[in-house]
Scaffold this motif. Structure first.
Motif, PDB file in Angstrom:
ATOM      1  N   ASP A  52      -0.981  37.547   0.311  1.00  0.00           N
ATOM      2  CA  ASP A  52      -1.741  37.007   1.441  1.00  0.00           C
ATOM      3  C   ASP A  52      -2.495  35.719   1.125  1.00  0.00           C
ATOM      4  O   ASP A  52      -3.086  35.119   2.018  1.00  0.00           O
ATOM      5  CB  ASP A  52      -2.703  38.068   2.007  1.00  0.00           C
ATOM      6  N   TYR A  53      -2.469  35.271  -0.139  1.00  0.00           N
ATOM      7  CA  TYR A  53      -3.129  34.010  -0.488  1.00  0.00           C
ATOM      8  C   TYR A  53      -2.155  32.823  -0.494  1.00  0.00           C
ATOM      9  O   TYR A  53      -2.549  31.706  -0.829  1.00  0.00           O
ATOM     10  CB  TYR A  53      -3.813  34.121  -1.862  1.00  0.00           C
ATOM     11  N   LYS A  94      -1.419  43.115  -1.885  1.00  0.00           N
ATOM     12  CA  LYS A  94      -1.831  42.526  -0.608  1.00  0.00           C
ATOM     13  C   LYS A  94      -0.715  41.634  -0.072  1.00  0.00           C
ATOM     14  O   LYS A  94      -0.736  40.419  -0.250  1.00  0.00           O
ATOM     15  CB  LYS A  94      -3.118  41.701  -0.779  1.00  0.00           C
ATOM     16  N   TYR A 117      -0.701  37.573   8.518  1.00  0.00           N
ATOM     17  CA  TYR A 117      -1.835  38.482   8.340  1.00  0.00           C
ATOM     18  C   TYR A 117      -1.821  39.052   6.928  1.00  0.00           C
ATOM     19  O   TYR A 117      -0.794  39.038   6.250  1.00  0.00           O
ATOM     20  CB  TYR A 117      -1.773  39.640   9.349  1.00  0.00           C
ATOM     21  N   GLY A 118      -2.971  39.575   6.507  1.00  0.00           N
ATOM     22  CA  GLY A 118      -3.070  40.275   5.235  1.00  0.00           C
ATOM     23  C   GLY A 118      -3.488  41.706   5.472  1.00  0.00           C
ATOM     24  O   GLY A 118      -3.560  42.174   6.607  1.00  0.00           O
ATOM     25  N   LYS A 121      -6.503  43.089   4.293  1.00  0.00           N
ATOM     26  CA  LYS A 121      -7.829  43.014   3.684  1.00  0.00           C
ATOM     27  C   LYS A 121      -8.708  44.226   3.988  1.00  0.00           C
ATOM     28  O   LYS A 121      -9.670  44.494   3.283  1.00  0.00           O
ATOM     29  CB  LYS A 121      -8.542  41.737   4.138  1.00  0.00           C
ATOM     30  N   SER A 122      -8.416  44.971   5.044  1.00  0.00           N
ATOM     31  CA  SER A 122      -9.269  46.092   5.414  1.00  0.00           C
ATOM     32  C   SER A 122      -9.061  47.315   4.521  1.00  0.00           C
ATOM     33  O   SER A 122      -9.869  48.236   4.531  1.00  0.00           O
ATOM     34  CB  SER A 122      -9.015  46.488   6.874  1.00  0.00           C
TER      35      SER A 122
END
Length: 223
Positions: free
Chosen positions: A72-73, A184, A194-195, A197-198
């Protein structure tokens, strides 16, 4: 209570991981294609690819590819590759979508080729997951549609030969498992990135099943 209504979406991209597929062009140079129409069962991956794409041509010719999973980065690299094609003569439908010919996609995205161990196409060094694979079978989709849409999409079955992951993704105490809290992936949902992160939503009862019980016998012979 909410109610449902009928819609007719042009695309059904409900959310799948972004894959950067590396293949070799006819002149031996590498090509990168970002896509998200991919899913896995066992050590097999199904890819949905346009019949006219450079990646499809390379895959049918060489039977080899690397499935590099984006984290996700890696938004900048994904955006740099968006609407690029390795096909010199760009199909009209891609021209209409704003695609441009790019010969060196590694340079365009600021990515680094890394030699594979079993096949010719390179891995992408910056991707935390890299799967070397070979083409097993091809299924023509949309053969019922008229005109140029007939057979426009190919479903390609890839056998994963070897999987490489960065150490940070390995689950401590296990030789062949991924730590899902550390992984991730970049998720493509209706053309947006989207990632995860949640984190975990809740405990999964399926997660109590030992992963090795899913391993196919043939994998042990070919790993």
């Amino acid at each position: 209570m909410s109610t449902h209504s009928v819609i007719s979406p042009a695309i059904h991209y409900w959310g799948t991981p972004v894959v950067l597929i590396t293949t070799l062009n006819e002149d031996g140079t590498p090509n990168i294609a970002p896509m998200s129409s991919a899913w896995w069962l066992g050590n097999r991956c199904m890819l949905g690819l346009a019949q006219t794409s450079q990646t499809t041509a390379n895959l049918l010719r060489t039977k080899q590819c690397v499935l590099n999973l984006a984290s996700d980065y890696q938004v900048a690299a994904l955006n740099a590759l968006a609407r690029t094609t390795g096909t010199i003569v760009i199909p009209d439908w891609k021209v209409a979508l704003g695609y441009r010919y790019t010969k060196d996609k590694f340079a365009a995205a600021g990515l680094t080729p890394q030699a594979s161990e079993l096949i010719a196409p390179p891995r992408i060094q910056q991707c935390p997951v890299q799967m070397e694979g070979e083409l097993e079978s091809v299924h023509e989709m949309m053969s019922d549609l008229p005109g140029e849409a007939n057979g426009f999409i190919m479903a390609c079955e890839i056998r994963v030969l070897r999987t490489h992951v960065v150490e940070a993704l390995r689950l401590p105490g296990h030789a062949n498992r991924i730590d899902p809290d550390a992984w991730k992936p970049m998720i493509m949902s209706f053309q947006h990135m989207y990632g995860l992160k949640s984190g975990r939503l809740a405990e999964s009862k399926l997660a109590h099943i030992e992963e090795e019980l899913y391993r196919l016998p043939a994998e042990e012979l070919k790993s």
